[in-house]
Structures are given as C-alpha cells and as structure tokens.
Write a protein that holds these residues in place. Structure first.
Motif, PDB file in Angstrom:
ATOM      1  N   THR A  23       0.834  -1.212   0.000  1.00 27.04           N
ATOM      2  CA  THR A  23       0.000   0.000   0.000  1.00 27.04           C
ATOM      3  C   THR A  23       0.862   1.252   0.000  1.00 27.04           C
ATOM      4  O   THR A  23       0.565   2.228  -0.700  1.00 27.04           O
ATOM      5  CB  THR A  23      -0.924   0.000   1.237  1.00 27.04           C
ATOM      6  N   LEU A  24       1.933   1.232   0.775  1.00 26.77           N
ATOM      7  CA  LEU A  24       2.845   2.371   0.792  1.00 26.77           C
ATOM      8  C   LEU A  24       3.499   2.562  -0.571  1.00 26.77           C
ATOM      9  O   LEU A  24       3.733   3.702  -1.009  1.00 26.77           O
ATOM     10  CB  LEU A  24       3.909   2.166   1.871  1.00 26.77           C
ATOM     11  N   MET A  25       3.792   1.455  -1.280  1.00 33.24           N
ATOM     12  CA  MET A  25       4.347   1.559  -2.629  1.00 33.24           C
ATOM     13  C   MET A  25       3.365   2.253  -3.574  1.00 33.24           C
ATOM     14  O   MET A  25       3.768   3.035  -4.449  1.00 33.24           O
ATOM     15  CB  MET A  25       4.688   0.175  -3.161  1.00 33.24           C
ATOM     16  N   HIS A  26       2.064   1.977  -3.425  1.00 31.91           N
ATOM     17  CA  HIS A  26       1.063   2.659  -4.253  1.00 31.91           C
ATOM     18  C   HIS A  26       1.145   4.174  -4.046  1.00 31.91           C
ATOM     19  O   HIS A  26       1.213   4.947  -5.014  1.00 31.91           O
ATOM     20  CB  HIS A  26      -0.342   2.181  -3.899  1.00 31.91           C
ATOM     21  N   HIS A  27       1.152   4.580  -2.785  1.00 31.68           N
ATOM     22  CA  HIS A  27       1.214   6.015  -2.485  1.00 31.68           C
ATOM     23  C   HIS A  27       2.564   6.602  -2.899  1.00 31.68           C
ATOM     24  O   HIS A  27       2.621   7.742  -3.383  1.00 31.68           O
ATOM     25  CB  HIS A  27       0.975   6.243  -0.992  1.00 31.68           C
ATOM     26  N   GLY A  28       3.627   5.833  -2.716  1.00 31.71           N
ATOM     27  CA  GLY A  28       4.939   6.321  -3.128  1.00 31.71           C
ATOM     28  C   GLY A  28       5.047   6.496  -4.628  1.00 31.71           C
ATOM     29  O   GLY A  28       5.680   7.445  -5.114  1.00 31.71           O
ATOM     30  N   ALA A  29       4.427   5.584  -5.386  1.00 35.01           N
ATOM     31  CA  ALA A  29       4.475   5.676  -6.845  1.00 35.01           C
ATOM     32  C   ALA A  29       3.850   6.980  -7.331  1.00 35.01           C
ATOM     33  O   ALA A  29       4.435   7.711  -8.133  1.00 35.01           O
ATOM     34  CB  ALA A  29       3.764   4.480  -7.469  1.00 35.01           C
ATOM     35  N   TYR A  30       2.662   7.280  -6.825  1.00 27.77           N
ATOM     36  CA  TYR A  30       2.016   8.531  -7.241  1.00 27.77           C
ATOM     37  C   TYR A  30       2.617   9.740  -6.536  1.00 27.77           C
ATOM     38  O   TYR A  30       2.507  10.860  -7.033  1.00 27.77           O
ATOM     39  CB  TYR A  30       0.510   8.452  -6.997  1.00 27.77           C
ATOM     40  N   GLY A  31       3.267   9.520  -5.397  1.00 25.87           N
ATOM     41  CA  GLY A  31       3.958  10.612  -4.727  1.00 25.87           C
ATOM     42  C   GLY A  31       5.189  11.069  -5.485  1.00 25.87           C
ATOM     43  O   GLY A  31       5.707  12.160  -5.218  1.00 25.87           O
ATOM     44  N   GLU A  32       5.677  10.256  -6.412  1.00 25.78           N
ATOM     45  CA  GLU A  32       6.763  10.689  -7.295  1.00 25.78           C
ATOM     46  C   GLU A  32       6.236  11.038  -8.681  1.00 25.78           C
ATOM     47  O   GLU A  32       6.608  12.057  -9.256  1.00 25.78           O
ATOM     48  CB  GLU A  32       7.834   9.603  -7.388  1.00 25.78           C
ATOM     49  N   LEU A  33       5.357  10.184  -9.232  1.00 20.09           N
ATOM     50  CA  LEU A  33       4.845  10.431 -10.578  1.00 20.09           C
ATOM     51  C   LEU A  33       3.988  11.695 -10.627  1.00 20.09           C
ATOM     52  O   LEU A  33       4.122  12.511 -11.551  1.00 20.09           O
ATOM     53  CB  LEU A  33       4.024   9.222 -11.035  1.00 20.09           C
ATOM     54  N   GLY A  34       3.106  11.875  -9.636  1.00 22.64           N
ATOM     55  CA  GLY A  34       2.228  13.040  -9.630  1.00 22.64           C
ATOM     56  C   GLY A  34       2.982  14.359  -9.640  1.00 22.64           C
ATOM     57  O   GLY A  34       2.731  15.218 -10.505  1.00 22.64           O
ATOM     58  N   PRO A  35       3.910  14.585  -8.708  1.00 23.58           N
ATOM     59  CA  PRO A  35       4.659  15.839  -8.725  1.00 23.58           C
ATOM     60  C   PRO A  35       5.474  16.045 -10.002  1.00 23.58           C
ATOM     61  O   PRO A  35       5.613  17.180 -10.472  1.00 23.58           O
ATOM     62  CB  PRO A  35       5.585  15.708  -7.502  1.00 23.58           C
TER      63      PRO A  35
END
Length: 402
Positions: free
Chosen positions: A148-160
């Motif tokens: 779950t943390l990987m999901h948030h981390g993925a968009y926490g890098e891709l989104g910005p």
C-alpha cells in the motif's frame, strides 16, 4: 576558486565519509542521504568553499539525478498504478495537491510565500527512491503495508513530476498537456522498439546477453542510452529531465516486467556508488546555511505542512483502507518523506525565475529534515505496536493487514 579536479576530489571524499559516519558514528540512525547533504553544505561555497559546481561536476550531478529517478521509475509495477490500490493512491495524491494549493494560496495572501505552485507541488511528494532501502531492510516491503505504501509512493513521485511539467512551464497548462502527450508518444515508441529488439528470436538480444557478463556490459550501456535518449527528448520538448529519467525507468520495467537481478545489481553499483551521491552532495553545496538559520519559522512551517498535507492525506486514506491508527500514522509519516522531488522542484523554480536561491535553500533543508525524522518515526510506530491485523487480508508470511 577550486577547479573541477579539486571539487571532484572533495565530493568523492564526502561520498566515502557519509556511509562511514552513518555506520560508525550514528549507528545508522541518521540516513546516509542526510549526511551527504550536510557534507555538501560543509565543502560548498557558502561554508568552506572547497568545492564548486562547474561544467564537469554539473554533468555528473545531472546523471545522478537521472539515475535516481530511473531507479525509482523502475521500481514501480504498472499494476500498482492502475489497480484498486493505485486508483486510491492517485485520488489521495490529487486531494493532497488540492489542499496544498489552497493552503499555500492562503499563506501567500500575507506575502510570506512566493512561487506558490512550486511550494504546493513540493508538499505532495513522497521520496520512494529514498524509502525503498529502508522498507527492504526492515522487511516491510512484501507485506500489505509495504504494498500500500508503494502505491502512495508511486504517485507521490509520478504526480509531482507530471505537475512540474504542466504547472511550472511558461507555456501554460493546456499547451503543456499537449507537449506532455507528444512526449508520451515518443516514450511508447521507444518501448515498442525495445520490445522488438528483446524478442527471444532477436539476434540483437543474443549479442546483448553474451556481452552482459563481459567487458562490454552491453545491458548497462543500453540502459544509459535509454536514460539519455528520453532525457534529450524531454529537453527537446522543454520538459524537466526528471520526467525523462522517470519515464526511462518505467519503460525499463515494462521491458523486463519480471525484473533482472544481475542488471539491477550493476545499475545500483553505478548509481549508488558514484552518481547519486554526487547529486545529493552538490545539492547540499547549493544550500545557504545562513539563509536557513535566518528563516527558522519558514523552515518549521514547511516541514509541518509536509506532514499535515502529504502525511495527513495518506494517513486518512490508509485508515479508510482498514489499517489501524498506529499503522495509518506510520504510513503517513513514511509518505511525508520528500527530499529528491523537493530538490527537483526548487531547481526548476529557481531556473524559471519563480523562486530565489535563498527560499530554495530553506525548502531543501526542510526536505532533509523529513528524510531524517519521518522514516524514523514511522519505523518506531511499526516496531512499537507491531504490524496490525486485518481479518480480510493475509500476507505470504502469515500476518494480516490491508
């Protein structure tokens, strides 16, 4: 003024000292990346003036930044972006960005904050590349919590990264979206070309495999070519090189969806042995400690906003997913770790004339504090209460979570 050779010597010395200090003096309680930044500050022009950036050093720095985000993009599984957990993480990141824009706009009315968009993007980042070693070493990564943390981390890098390309461009959001789409087409074409070359019957693949364990190191050279190609393509479209590097890592993951242990080991040796330490040390060299010391309120406010906006948003999402309070808070603290994107965002904002170097120093220092504090708090929360139980989902090693 130090020349390029002297600067590279001091940077290389700092790259060796950081892991030694982390292991011997601080017993691994202080992340190595923080020590790289601090040592960079010490040898930089604002303190001892032993090293400066220049043409040669800048090239190594750019390659280090590229390798950092290439590896971050490579760690992301495509299924993590489009599955249920990925969609929830995307909505969480979008909500964090909306809250960040609103808060920074309100603070900006008092004329205390400039470059509001850049600051808001920085508030929504998660340093997945920085967190991965911590999660792997602690054994959390293969668990439901880690996934779950990987999901948030993925968009926490891709989104910005995408937000930087769209919102910080001088072309305007609409034109930037068109340019971004054209760049995506080029990335798809690069992937298709790579997929053709990597077919089992391809003679090129046979040659690459034969050279993988020889002095040719063909696989590593191809990855570097992929990184440079998409970096040049991003530059041609006047997009930030971070986007090109992240896309290169994502393309590489799609070309080797099952992973490639030998290639990964070599890339990590090249990246963490040379290029990435150079990036963080030179980032530290750009920090003005006097400016940071003169703005303690701004520094504390920025760190607090990161924890509230990004950490709070992920905590709420984790709680809604079924994690208990301790796990949700731990996940929020991990997600609030955000140095590399902050460095990238401030670099773009400064180069575009939207942010002063002094303000950038404060933001980067705040990012360094999140790397120092947030993962430590997250680990303490997990180790103190254990990984919580959830009856609906059980991990391969027997404990359950969400």
């Amino acid at each position: 003024m130090p020349n390029a050779g002297e600067s590279i010597f001091w940077i290389s010395l700092c790259a060796v000292l950081a892991p030694l200090l982390s292991g011997i003096v601080f017993r691994h309680r202080v992340p190595e990346v923080v020590l790289l930044l601090v040592l960079g500050v010490c040898i930089g022009p604002n303190v001892l003036d032993l090293a400066v950036t220049g043409q040669g050093v800048d090239m190594l720095r750019e390659l280090g930044l590229g390798m950092l985000f290439l590896l971050a993009g490579y760690e992301i599984e495509p299924a993590e972006l489009v599955g249920r957990g990925g969609r929830r993480a995307l909505l969480t990141w979008a909500a964090c960005l909306g809250v960040a824009l609103g808060l920074v706009w309100l603070v900006g009315l008092s004329d205390h904050v400039h470059a509001e968009v850049a600051v808001a993007i920085a508030l929504t980042s998660t340093a997945l590349g920085t967190l991965l070693p911590i999660l792997k070493d602690s054994g959390v990564l293969p668990t439901p919590f880690g996934r779950t943390l990987m999901h948030h981390g993925a968009y926490g890098e891709l989104g910005p990264i995408v937000a930087m390309a769209v919102l910080l461009s001088t072309r305007g959001p609409a034109t930037s979206l068109v340019v971004l789409a054209l760049f995506a087409v080029i990335a798809v074409l690069v992937h298709r070309f790579g997929a053709v070359l990597s077919r089992e019957e391809s003679r090129v693949l046979a040659v690459v495999r034969r050279g993988a364990e020889s002095s040719s190191q063909t696989e590593v050279r191809l990855v570097v070519l992929l990184l440079v190609t998409l970096g040049v393509a991003a530059a041609a479209f006047q997009l930030d090189g971070v986007l090109g590097a992240f896309t290169a890592g994502f393309v590489l993951r799609m070309l080797v969806p099952e992973g490639h242990e030998s290639l990964e080991h070599k890339l990590q040796g090249l990246a963490f042995g040379l290029l990435i330490p150079v990036f963080f040390i030179t980032s530290g060299m750009a920090i003005d400690p006097a400016a940071v010391a003169a703005e303690p309120v701004a520094l504390a406010s920025f760190v607090l906003l990161i924890v509230l906006v990004r950490g709070g948003g992920v905590r709420i999402a984790a709680r809604a997913s079924g994690f208990d309070r301790r796990e949700s808070t731990a996940m929020g603290m991990f997600a609030a770790t955000g140095l590399p994107i902050i460095v990238a965002v401030t670099s773009v904002a400064v180069s575009e004339g939207q942010m002063t170097p002094l303000n950038a120093s404060v933001l980067v220092a705040g990012g360094a504090i999140t790397v120092l504090v947030c993962p430590l708090v997250g680990q303490r929360l997990l180790s103190g209460g254990g990984l919580g139980r959830h009856p609906d989902r059980v991990s391969p090693d027997g404990w359950s979570g969400s």
